[in-house]
Design an enzyme around this catalytic site. Structure first.
Site, PDB file in Angstrom:
ATOM      1  N   GLN A  88     114.319  42.727 -36.700  1.00 26.34           N
ATOM      2  CA  GLN A  88     115.717  43.069 -37.018  1.00 26.34           C
ATOM      3  C   GLN A  88     116.009  44.528 -36.684  1.00 26.34           C
ATOM      4  O   GLN A  88     116.663  45.243 -37.440  1.00 26.34           O
ATOM      5  CB  GLN A  88     116.010  42.788 -38.495  1.00 26.34           C
ATOM      6  N   SER A  89     115.514  44.963 -35.540  1.00 29.70           N
ATOM      7  CA  SER A  89     115.612  46.378 -35.182  1.00 29.70           C
ATOM      8  C   SER A  89     117.016  46.784 -34.732  1.00 29.70           C
ATOM      9  O   SER A  89     117.593  46.170 -33.830  1.00 29.70           O
ATOM     10  CB  SER A  89     114.608  46.650 -34.066  1.00 29.70           C
ATOM     11  N   ASN A  90     117.539  47.843 -35.342  1.00 26.98           N
ATOM     12  CA  ASN A  90     118.793  48.441 -34.865  1.00 26.98           C
ATOM     13  C   ASN A  90     118.595  49.044 -33.480  1.00 26.98           C
ATOM     14  O   ASN A  90     119.492  49.014 -32.635  1.00 26.98           O
ATOM     15  CB  ASN A  90     119.241  49.545 -35.823  1.00 26.98           C
TER      16      ASN A  90
END
Ligand SMILES: Cc1ncc(COP(=O)(O)O)c(C=O)c1O
Length: 338
Positions: A88-90
């Site tokens: 869930q990396s920005n």
């Protein structure tokens, strides 16, 4: 080595301009006074630097950074960027958006399993058209990065593995050195100066604000709040600041004992929302209509709110909260807001 230097904003900008850079992000982001939040907390003046509004793919703090990292990458004339990050990396989302703007393909190798319900940053990754792969752990992730890059090469393409790009730390620090200049100018137009900055950081962005403080001889503090307890933050932050200082040709150092980064708002761990962080997300939303996230900015805001409640500030103090983005996580954690 000198402890502080007096440089003008233009001199600092001239140093930053010596680094190769592309134009990807919306910069000069707004600085918004959070008057309702101040009133509800009975606290100091709070200004929110809206670096969540940097434009590409829902914005955030990695877009200014990517301007330097991808400029460095472009020396090899890649047609594909291959990058390994968290599920869930920005950073992954912003990388795909930035690569789309540059006409580059992106291959993501995300650590974790594909969830049944694809949400948050991962959903945006798909929408942006990334070629998404999953890896069980860091070891498998690295092997996949190399094999997918080899596949691109075998097809006659030119891959760039972003994880091997040496600019990540310096680019983040330079980005937030620049943000500090913007904030000081924006406050100056209102006849104000900052007393303290709060920002979610594991030592990259906060190193840039610390450098700004030294270079300007500014009388303000940098209170970073970290979303993870996996680092020794004093050595990491000082190391990044000093590497950045050298990259800009500056004669200035930051010592470990100057670093302030609070780890007491991490809660149960990185990537797990906390009660105080969730309260902060609700409070910003309900007083100002500003959407934070429960993983990074909410926890940083929880630190600021706790410090205001402890009575650390006077009503005339000027506190700057740097909103670093991350908002797609509210959809991943939808149950928290119902
Ligand atoms: C929303 C958000 N805030 C803050 C951070 C921390 O930034 P840094 O450690 O680069 O200063 C990140 C990235 O990890 C992020 O995604």
């Amino acid at each position: 080595m000198s402890d502080t230097m007096r440089m003008s904003h233009q001199e600092i900008r001239d140093r930053i301009a010596t680094l190769p850079r592309l134009d990807i992000a919306l910069k000069q982001t707004p600085l918004e006074e959070a008057r309702n939040l101040t009133r509800v907390l009975g606290g100091p003046r709070i200004f929110v630097k809206r670096d969540d509004l940097t434009g590409v793919a829902l914005g955030g703090n990695k877009l200014r950074n990517l301007e330097f990292r991808l400029a460095h990458a472009m020396k090899d004339e890649p047609d594909t960027v291959v990058v390994g990050l968290d599920l869930q990396s920005n950073s992954a989302r912003q990388t795909v958006g930035a690569c789309n703007k540059l006409g580059l393909k992106t291959i993501l190798v995300l650590e974790g399993r594909r969830p049944n319900n694809v949400q948050g940053n991962l959903l945006v990754d798909y929408l942006l058209g990334a070629d998404v792969h999953f890896a069980a752990d860091r070891h498998e992730q690295r092997a996949l990065l190399d094999s997918l890059a080899a596949d691109v090469r075998a097809r006659g393409g030119r891959p760039h593995i972003l994880n091997d790009n040496p600019m990540f730390d310096v680019a983040s620090a330079v980005a937030y050195l620049e943000v500090t200049l913007e904030v000081i100018e924006q406050l100056g137009e209102r006849g104000l100066a900052p007393n303290v900055f709060y920002m979610s950081s594991s030592g990259k962005g906060s190193a840039g604000i610390m450098l700004a403080q030294k270079l300007l001889g500014g009388d303000f503090a940098m209170n970073a709040v970290c979303a993870t307890d996996e680092f020794h933050l004093p050595s990491r932050t000082a190391g990044i600041a000093n590497e950045t200082s050298a990259a800009l040709g500056l004669d200035i150092t930051i010592a470990e004992d100057e670093v302030v980064n609070f780890t007491d708002f991490v809660g149960k761990g990185y990537g797990i929302p906390s009660e105080a962080g969730d309260e902060a997300v609700r409070l910003f939303a309900r007083t100002e209509g500003i959407i934070l996230d429960p993983i990074y900015t909410g926890k940083a805001a929880a630190g600021l709110i706790a410090h205001i409640r402890e009575g650390r500030f006077s009503k005339d103090d000027v506190v700057v909260f740097v909103h670093t983005g991350g908002t797609p996580a509210i959809f991943t954690w939808n149950e928290l807001w119902l």
